[in-house]
Design a protein around this motif. Sequence first.
Motif, PDB file in Angstrom:
ATOM      1  N   PRO A 103      14.205 -18.277  24.375  1.00 43.68           N
ATOM      2  CA  PRO A 103      14.263 -19.611  23.927  1.00 43.68           C
ATOM      3  C   PRO A 103      15.188 -19.385  22.681  1.00 43.68           C
ATOM      4  O   PRO A 103      15.146 -18.448  21.881  1.00 43.68           O
ATOM      5  CB  PRO A 103      12.756 -19.941  23.369  1.00 43.68           C
ATOM      6  CG  PRO A 103      12.190 -19.074  24.232  1.00 43.68           C
ATOM      7  CD  PRO A 103      13.009 -17.706  24.467  1.00 43.68           C
TER       8      PRO A 103
ATOM      9  N   GLU B 183      13.527 -24.445  25.090  1.00 43.23           N
ATOM     10  CA  GLU B 183      12.816 -23.750  25.961  1.00 43.23           C
ATOM     11  C   GLU B 183      11.813 -22.841  25.523  1.00 43.23           C
ATOM     12  O   GLU B 183      11.564 -22.980  24.236  1.00 43.23           O
ATOM     13  CB  GLU B 183      13.999 -22.883  26.740  1.00 43.23           C
ATOM     14  CG  GLU B 183      15.320 -23.320  26.986  1.00 43.23           C
ATOM     15  CD  GLU B 183      15.442 -24.518  27.927  1.00 43.23           C
ATOM     16  OE1 GLU B 183      14.349 -25.446  28.536  1.00 43.23           O
ATOM     17  OE2 GLU B 183      16.616 -24.806  28.541  1.00 43.23           O
TER      18      GLU B 183
ATOM     19  N   TYR C 217      20.593 -19.568  27.783  1.00 40.64           N
ATOM     20  CA  TYR C 217      19.119 -19.276  27.625  1.00 40.64           C
ATOM     21  C   TYR C 217      19.119 -18.041  28.746  1.00 40.64           C
ATOM     22  O   TYR C 217      18.234 -17.166  28.510  1.00 40.64           O
ATOM     23  CB  TYR C 217      18.057 -20.494  28.358  1.00 40.64           C
ATOM     24  CG  TYR C 217      16.672 -20.292  28.628  1.00 40.64           C
ATOM     25  CD1 TYR C 217      15.827 -19.840  27.398  1.00 40.64           C
ATOM     26  CD2 TYR C 217      16.249 -20.167  29.798  1.00 40.64           C
ATOM     27  CE1 TYR C 217      14.496 -19.744  27.747  1.00 40.64           C
ATOM     28  CE2 TYR C 217      14.820 -19.883  30.233  1.00 40.64           C
ATOM     29  CZ  TYR C 217      14.142 -19.731  29.119  1.00 40.64           C
ATOM     30  OH  TYR C 217      12.769 -19.735  29.371  1.00 40.64           O
TER      31      TYR C 217
END
Length: 284
Positions: A55, A68, A258
């Motif tokens: 994240p 995320e 990510y």
Amino acid sequence: MKLTELNIGEFSLTWLRGGLTQLDGGAMFGVVPKPLWSKRYPNNEHNQIPLRADPILLRAGGKRILIESGIGNDRLTEKQKRNFGLQEESQVLESLQSLGLTADDIDIVLMTHMHYDHANGLVAIIEGRPSSVFSRAVIYVQEQEWAEMREPNIRSRNTYWEENWRPIQDQVHTFGSELAILPGLSMHHTGGHSQGHAIVRMESGGELALHMADLMPTHAHQNSLWVLAYDDYPMDSIYAKEEWIKPGIRDGAWFTFYHDAIYRAVKWNEQNELIQSVPVEFAE
């Protein structure tokens, strides 16, 4: 714990350690032949490629925002660990601690979609019960994504898990085509990878960053036609990449990742040459 950082104008981005898996390279590059994709991204003897699940902590407008949530901890069965090639579970809370923060300091979570490898970190098993990790945060999810999360179809039920939505349902706010979070920060529905997939746009001080999520999970997926076998709507992925990547390159955007195990963020020129990059680096 040393964490990678990048500034986009007044916005500060810090990548947290959210886990590492190894998935089949053929699935991640779809119909692209291995002799082509293997020149662009590392793979092992089992045809697996390393994929992080890290994240981004975004500090903007006085808010602490996660993009995320990581792979989570103790969320996978032994069979799933083998199938997903789990190498490392989440250290998101330890990453936050190294910055002097806790889960309660997170104000907002931006979820580009709710597949297990993005959403597992939202939930922890506490005293045998799934519980929200970022219990003070507002969680933004595209409305079609949230609907399918709760009522998955025969294909998507393998990645949309009930235990990932029930503990957070009171925190979730949905949106349609786009949503302004803060000045310069917005989410945009693209579809493609999933029906409700979204990307994140960040602009501050004349600088631009695009978080394409799983439309472009690694730098090797820059080509609009290089889409995943995991994509539910591959033509929508292609159209969305054409809509966002080429204009982003012309505008000098950073593209943030990510999943990429090589780069945190990159810039390309209009000849598709890599001109700037932020590498993945770890130091305790």
